[in-house]
Design a protein around this motif. Structure first.
Motif, short mmCIF file in Angstrom:
data_model
loop_
_atom_site.label_atom_id
_atom_site.label_comp_id
_atom_site.label_asym_id
_atom_site.label_seq_id
_atom_site.Cartn_x
_atom_site.Cartn_y
_atom_site.Cartn_z
N PHE A 179 20.82 41.57 94.47
CA PHE A 179 21.92 41.81 93.80
C PHE A 179 23.25 41.32 94.20
N GLU A 180 23.37 41.48 95.55
CA GLU A 180 24.69 40.67 96.25
C GLU A 180 24.66 39.29 96.02
N VAL A 181 23.56 38.54 95.94
CA VAL A 181 23.66 37.01 95.72
C VAL A 181 24.19 36.84 94.31
N LEU A 182 24.04 37.72 93.24
CA LEU A 182 24.52 37.68 92.04
C LEU A 182 25.85 38.20 91.88
N ASP A 183 26.19 38.90 92.65
CA ASP A 183 27.63 39.41 92.90
C ASP A 183 28.38 38.48 93.75
N LYS A 184 28.82 37.66 93.24
CA LYS A 184 29.62 36.43 94.05
C LYS A 184 30.85 37.07 94.67
N GLU A 185 31.67 37.90 93.91
CA GLU A 185 32.90 38.32 94.49
C GLU A 185 32.81 39.59 95.05
N LYS A 186 31.68 40.03 95.29
CA LYS A 186 31.40 41.31 96.22
C LYS A 186 32.14 42.50 95.73
N LYS A 187 32.01 42.47 94.26
CA LYS A 187 32.62 43.83 93.74
C LYS A 187 32.00 45.41 93.59
N GLY A 188 30.57 45.14 94.11
CA GLY A 188 29.76 46.07 93.90
C GLY A 188 29.16 46.64 92.52
N GLU B 47 31.71 54.00 80.54
CA GLU B 47 33.30 54.32 80.80
C GLU B 47 34.08 53.01 81.25
N LYS B 48 33.21 52.33 82.21
CA LYS B 48 33.81 51.24 82.82
C LYS B 48 33.22 49.98 82.20
N ASN B 49 31.94 49.89 81.51
CA ASN B 49 31.35 48.94 81.43
C ASN B 49 30.65 47.81 82.54
N HIS B 50 30.29 48.73 83.52
CA HIS B 50 29.79 47.73 84.77
C HIS B 50 28.51 48.49 85.05
N ILE B 51 27.58 47.46 85.87
CA ILE B 51 26.52 47.91 86.19
C ILE B 51 26.55 48.09 87.80
N TYR B 52 26.49 49.25 88.11
CA TYR B 52 26.74 49.46 89.46
C TYR B 52 25.36 49.27 90.27
N TYR B 53 24.96 48.43 90.78
CA TYR B 53 23.61 48.08 91.34
C TYR B 53 23.27 48.80 92.48
N LYS B 54 24.14 49.43 93.32
CA LYS B 54 23.51 50.29 94.30
C LYS B 54 23.03 51.88 93.93
N ASP B 55 23.78 51.99 92.88
CA ASP B 55 23.05 53.22 92.04
C ASP B 55 21.80 52.82 91.47
N LEU B 56 21.76 51.90 91.05
CA LEU B 56 20.67 51.51 90.19
C LEU B 56 19.32 51.13 91.26
N ILE B 57 19.62 50.58 92.23
CA ILE B 57 18.64 50.61 93.25
C ILE B 57 18.05 51.64 93.47
N SER B 58 18.84 52.65 93.95
CA SER B 58 18.23 54.25 94.41
C SER B 58 17.35 54.56 93.22
N GLN B 59 17.91 54.40 91.81
CA GLN B 59 16.89 54.85 90.81
C GLN B 59 15.55 54.17 90.66
N LEU B 60 15.58 52.85 91.09
CA LEU B 60 14.47 52.00 90.67
C LEU B 60 13.56 52.11 92.06
N THR B 61 13.86 52.68 93.22
CA THR B 61 12.80 52.60 94.23
C THR B 61 12.51 54.07 94.48
N ILE B 62 11.31 54.11 95.00
CA ILE B 62 10.66 55.38 95.56
C ILE B 62 10.85 55.36 97.13
N ASP B 63 11.10 56.36 97.85
CA ASP B 63 11.47 56.27 99.40
C ASP B 63 9.93 56.21 99.61
N PRO B 64 9.50 55.27 100.51
CA PRO B 64 8.09 55.12 101.02
C PRO B 64 7.83 56.34 101.78
N ASP B 65 8.96 56.98 102.37
CA ASP B 65 8.59 58.30 103.31
C ASP B 65 8.46 59.37 102.77
N MET B 66 8.67 59.57 101.32
CA MET B 66 8.67 60.92 100.68
C MET B 66 7.31 61.63 100.92
#
Length: 162
Positions: free
Chosen positions: A100-109, A143-162
């Motif tokens: 995601f950071e590669v895609l976010d060239k301006e480092k907006k988050g 509200e902001k018409n943004h995709i906050y990828y850090k929040d998205l990543i936590s939703q998309l992954t399962i903690d392997p230590d769970m």
């Protein structure tokens, strides 16, 4: 011992919540059923990346008598087992974040829906407009018409230590 049992139950409960949320995003009729063609997307959204053979075998296990539909009652226990046994290894959170950071060239988050649409429809195996519309509806902060990828990543992954 009781504490370990509670921890295991909490783990299963958390996994069930993630699976149900992913499944319900594609249950357009709200009848606990999804089209079999949506299963790969649901599985990927849970941070699992099966081979095509594993995916085919999984679908054969959970599909309702070759009807083209999969019911939550069959999907939930099968997918829970997959996640708890780590059958389809996930991509680590840090690797997803790097992508995601590669895609976010301006480092907006965040990415704007138009940016993500461009990447997802013009690179690699392109998504259809319908798939993009579904994804953007689920992922975009309205509200902001943004995709906050850090929040998205936590939703998309399962903690392997769970």
């Amino acid at each position: 011992m009781a504490e370990n049992k509670q921890t295991a139950e909490g783990k299963v409960s958390e996994v069930h919540k993630k699976i149900k949320a992913a499944f319900e995003a594609f249950d357009y009729e709200s009848n606990n059923t999804v089209d079999v063609r949506e299963i790969s997307t649901i599985i990927y959204s849970l941070g699992c990346f099966p081979t095509q053979k594993n995916l085919h075998d999984f679908i054969a296990e959970v599909e309702e008598d070759h009807t083209g539909y999969i019911h939550l009652d069959r999907f939930l226990p099968a997918m829970t087992k997959v996640l708890l046994e780590n059958k389809f290894p996930s991509i680590p959170e840090d690797l997803l974040l790097q992508a995601f950071e590669v895609l976010d060239k301006e480092k907006k988050g965040y990415l704007e829906p138009e940016e993500l649409t461009k990447y997802m429809t013009q690179e690699g195996e392109p998504f259809t407009q319908e798939e993009m519309d579904e994804m953007l509806t689920a992922l975009t902060d309205q509200e902001k018409n943004h995709i906050y990828y850090k929040d998205l990543i936590s939703q998309l992954t399962i903690d392997p230590d769970m």
